[in-house]
Design a protein around this motif. Structure first.
Motif, PDB file in Angstrom:
ATOM      1  N   VAL A 141     -58.262   1.218  66.481  1.00  0.00           N
ATOM      2  CA  VAL A 141     -58.436   0.744  65.111  1.00  0.00           C
ATOM      3  C   VAL A 141     -57.879   1.807  64.170  1.00  0.00           C
ATOM      4  N   MET A 142     -56.979   1.396  63.316  1.00  0.00           N
ATOM      5  CA  MET A 142     -56.467   2.313  62.309  1.00  0.00           C
ATOM      6  C   MET A 142     -57.431   2.296  61.137  1.00  0.00           C
ATOM      7  N   ASP A 153     -55.360  -3.585  64.709  1.00  0.00           N
ATOM      8  CA  ASP A 153     -56.547  -3.691  63.864  1.00  0.00           C
ATOM      9  C   ASP A 153     -56.535  -2.594  62.809  1.00  0.00           C
ATOM     10  N   HIS A 154     -56.878  -2.959  61.601  1.00  0.00           N
ATOM     11  CA  HIS A 154     -56.826  -1.989  60.517  1.00  0.00           C
ATOM     12  C   HIS A 154     -57.967  -2.198  59.528  1.00  0.00           C
ATOM     13  N   ALA A 300     -65.037  -0.823  61.740  1.00  0.00           N
ATOM     14  CA  ALA A 300     -64.159  -0.205  62.741  1.00  0.00           C
ATOM     15  C   ALA A 300     -64.794  -0.250  64.128  1.00  0.00           C
ATOM     16  N   VAL A 301     -66.063   0.101  64.189  1.00  0.00           N
ATOM     17  CA  VAL A 301     -66.740   0.086  65.484  1.00  0.00           C
ATOM     18  C   VAL A 301     -66.841  -1.351  65.997  1.00  0.00           C
ATOM     19  N   ALA A 302     -67.117  -2.257  65.095  1.00  0.00           N
ATOM     20  CA  ALA A 302     -67.226  -3.667  65.485  1.00  0.00           C
ATOM     21  C   ALA A 302     -65.902  -4.166  66.062  1.00  0.00           C
ATOM     22  N   LEU A 303     -64.809  -3.732  65.469  1.00  0.00           N
ATOM     23  CA  LEU A 303     -63.496  -4.172  65.952  1.00  0.00           C
ATOM     24  C   LEU A 303     -63.218  -3.645  67.360  1.00  0.00           C
ATOM     25  N   PRO A 315     -55.086  -9.093  66.065  1.00  0.00           N
ATOM     26  CA  PRO A 315     -55.452  -7.950  65.227  1.00  0.00           C
ATOM     27  C   PRO A 315     -55.918  -8.425  63.865  1.00  0.00           C
ATOM     28  N   GLU A 316     -56.866  -7.711  63.311  1.00  0.00           N
ATOM     29  CA  GLU A 316     -57.387  -8.094  62.002  1.00  0.00           C
ATOM     30  C   GLU A 316     -57.107  -7.000  60.973  1.00  0.00           C
ATOM     31  N   GLU A 317     -57.075  -7.427  59.743  1.00  0.00           N
ATOM     32  CA  GLU A 317     -56.816  -6.520  58.641  1.00  0.00           C
ATOM     33  C   GLU A 317     -57.980  -6.636  57.669  1.00  0.00           C
ATOM     34  N   HIS A 318     -58.664  -5.535  57.398  1.00  0.00           N
ATOM     35  CA  HIS A 318     -59.794  -5.584  56.473  1.00  0.00           C
ATOM     36  C   HIS A 318     -59.630  -4.550  55.369  1.00  0.00           C
ATOM     37  N   THR A 319     -60.125  -4.890  54.227  1.00  0.00           N
ATOM     38  CA  THR A 319     -60.079  -3.948  53.122  1.00  0.00           C
ATOM     39  C   THR A 319     -61.483  -3.743  52.572  1.00  0.00           C
ATOM     40  N   ALA A 320     -61.889  -2.512  52.504  1.00  0.00           N
ATOM     41  CA  ALA A 320     -63.251  -2.205  52.078  1.00  0.00           C
ATOM     42  C   ALA A 320     -63.425  -2.457  50.585  1.00  0.00           C
TER      43      ALA A 320
END
Lengths: 331, 331
Positions: A141-142, A153-154, A300-303, A315-320
């Motif tokens: 995970v990035m 995954d990011h 991140a841990v969940a991914l 891969p998923e892309e998430h933004t906090a």
DNA sequence: TTGTAGGCGTTATCAT
DNA sequence: ATGATAACGCCTACAA
């Protein structure tokens, strides 16, 4: 070393029964369970996780690679990741990459090799094109700034939007000549260039000219922020606001302002990014963009966990989410 | 997963030969070595460290348990330990104890259970009497403040001497009413009580009365330092110097002084302990006692390695060298 | 409910 | 120089 066999012999049962007791599995009669438990006590037996994972193919350890844990931001990050991992039964091995692409690539290779179950990489230097190497489907995970496209995954943060909001805030407070103190290059796509874009966008939207002389390319440590301000001041450039690329740099900026005799916020307003624990305690306390770090760590841990369950998932892309925290430095 | 057997089959040799090649052992002819290397390339084989470890009885991972990694001091410490461990081929899994005895005991149990090769424990709460439990001869090094007597390896620092020197420095600078801002209790033997003793010794030696009203028992976070100063000020107590138990607390103290309108160093001089990276960048920059952290980290890792080699060796007691670093806060 | 057999991937030992 | 065999400590599958 005491093994299951030893316990089994002591309790007069088979290894398998011991295993069942240890793992709290059903199908063991109470008297037998009790005898086994006693034998475990007496012998001081400890489960060999290694042997177990040899079977299961997992180690229960995930790697976390950051530039340097002794920078407050990464310390905070590590803290959150460790807690999030704990809740899912993982331990965290922390690696330091030294903010170099080589270190980051090594962290990947090492984690893979050491059979960590996955790696959370806070990459600041590795180039997306360095990908393709043979990390196969090792769960990575990035985290944070670096964007590797849709191939991985990011969990990122709102670099542009956050910095734009920060800059807009300075403008609202009446600043007209706003400098940005940031890392050493705007080339490539990374935290420095993205935050710089947010800064530039805000200036443009407000009709303020972006004076190139007010972009200080220095580095990501406290010392760089301090040096940048000293040089800016020595150059004779006038500025009444500073956007710092991180709180750590902002801390150096505050120190630099003190060095050259400028007052904050009276002469120069300063805003940072990260909301490190120290921000509220600086003199003056530091306004900043506060991404939800806990949220990022958990995601991140969940991914990692999800990819472990299903290596083929997309891969998923998430933004906090983030918020602007306003304190004395922009009062 | 590609195993040695796969490679062996592919190269037309035995597992053992593959193992020899992988481990760079002598006694393999060049042509065979080449064939094996090729087979490894083609198959994408990776050594299973877990299996190796199962044989060797070691994991190559040592635990590092600290209260919270997001406190600058522990971030710095972790950084040094990770580097020192790397040089000896160890990885470091970081655990957080929350500064509670329970967390510390759990870290020990966990490390043991997870078969880490050893544990470096920065204990602040665990009672020496809690020892005796069944950690057997699991390699543990106590790091920092807590002294478990001669029964266990310990790398400490000069708590009394350092604080005494710090206090003496304030006295030399002309301070006459010196407060100490420290953790919440003087009971027991730990960083708080030992540093307090150094403070008291220096006062006594200088013939200054130690006013109990000037001992602020608050806690070890920044917020505690701030709160302590506010309360001290509100109580009407007069003071012209502050010894802070750590730099982190000192940072809170500086903030607190700003809150109540006292100037540092003009009205109140402040000195800390640790020399965290931030200390030089605070406004004013912070005078402090600087133990050699790298030295401590290296010693701790070395002790783990030594005990791994010889479980029967006698526990050692080491004290890190320190120096006084003088900056603006005591000018 | 309990036990037996076999194997996870690697390495040490002893043969060849 | 290379290979066969037997562990390391545990767990899955199946048998009793």
């Amino acid at each position: 070393m005491v093994t299951m066999s030893d316990v089994a012999r002591l309790a007069g049962v088979s290894k398998m029964t011991v295993s069942n007791v240890v793992n709290n599995r059903a199908g063991v009669s109470d008297p037998v369970r009790l005898r086994v438990l006693e034998a475990i006590q007496k012998s001081g037996y400890r489960l060999n996780v290694n042997a177990r994972t040899l079977k299961a193919g997992r180690t229960g350890v995930i790697g976390l690679a950051v530039p340097e844990v002794d920078r407050p931001y990464y310390g905070m990050l590590a803290s959150h990741v460790i807690e999030a991992a704990k809740e899912r039964g993982f331990h965290v091995a922390v690696e330091q990459t030294g903010a170099a692409a080589e270190g980051e690539a090594q962290a990947i290779a090492q984690s893979h090799k050491l059979q960590f179950d996955g790696l959370i990489l806070s990459a600041v230097a590795l180039d997306p094109r360095d990908r393709g190497q043979s990390w196969g489907d090792f769960p990575i995970v990035m985290l944070g700034e670096r964007d590797f496209g849709a191939s991985i995954d990011h969990v990122g943060m709102a670099n542009e939007a956050g910095t734009r909001a920060a800059t807009e805030h300075l403008i609202e407070r009446g600043c007209e000549r706003i400098a940005i103190v940031t890392g050493w290059t705007l080339e490539g796509v990374h935290v420095v260039s993205r935050r710089h874009r947010g800064y530039a966008e805000a200036l443009e939207a407000a009709g303020l000219a972006a004076d190139p002389a007010l972009t200080a390319l220095s580095g990501m440590h406290m010392g760089h922020g301090r040096k940048a301000i000293r040089e800016l001041h020595a150059s004779g450039a006038k500025f009444d606001g500073v956007v710092a690329v991180t709180d750590t740099v902002a801390q150096g900026v505050l120190r630099g302002l003190a060095d050259v005799g400028l007052r904050c916020p009276e002469d120069v307003r300063v805003i940072g990014f990260d909301d490190i624990p120290e921000a509220a305690y600086l003199v003056p306390s530091l306004s900043t963009v506060a991404p939800d770090h806990r949220w990022m760590a958990e995601k991140a841990v969940a991914l990692i966990a999800a990819r472990l369950d299903d290596p083929a998932r997309r891969p998923e892309e998430h933004t906090a989410p983030y918020e602007l925290v306003l304190r004395e430095s922009t009062r």
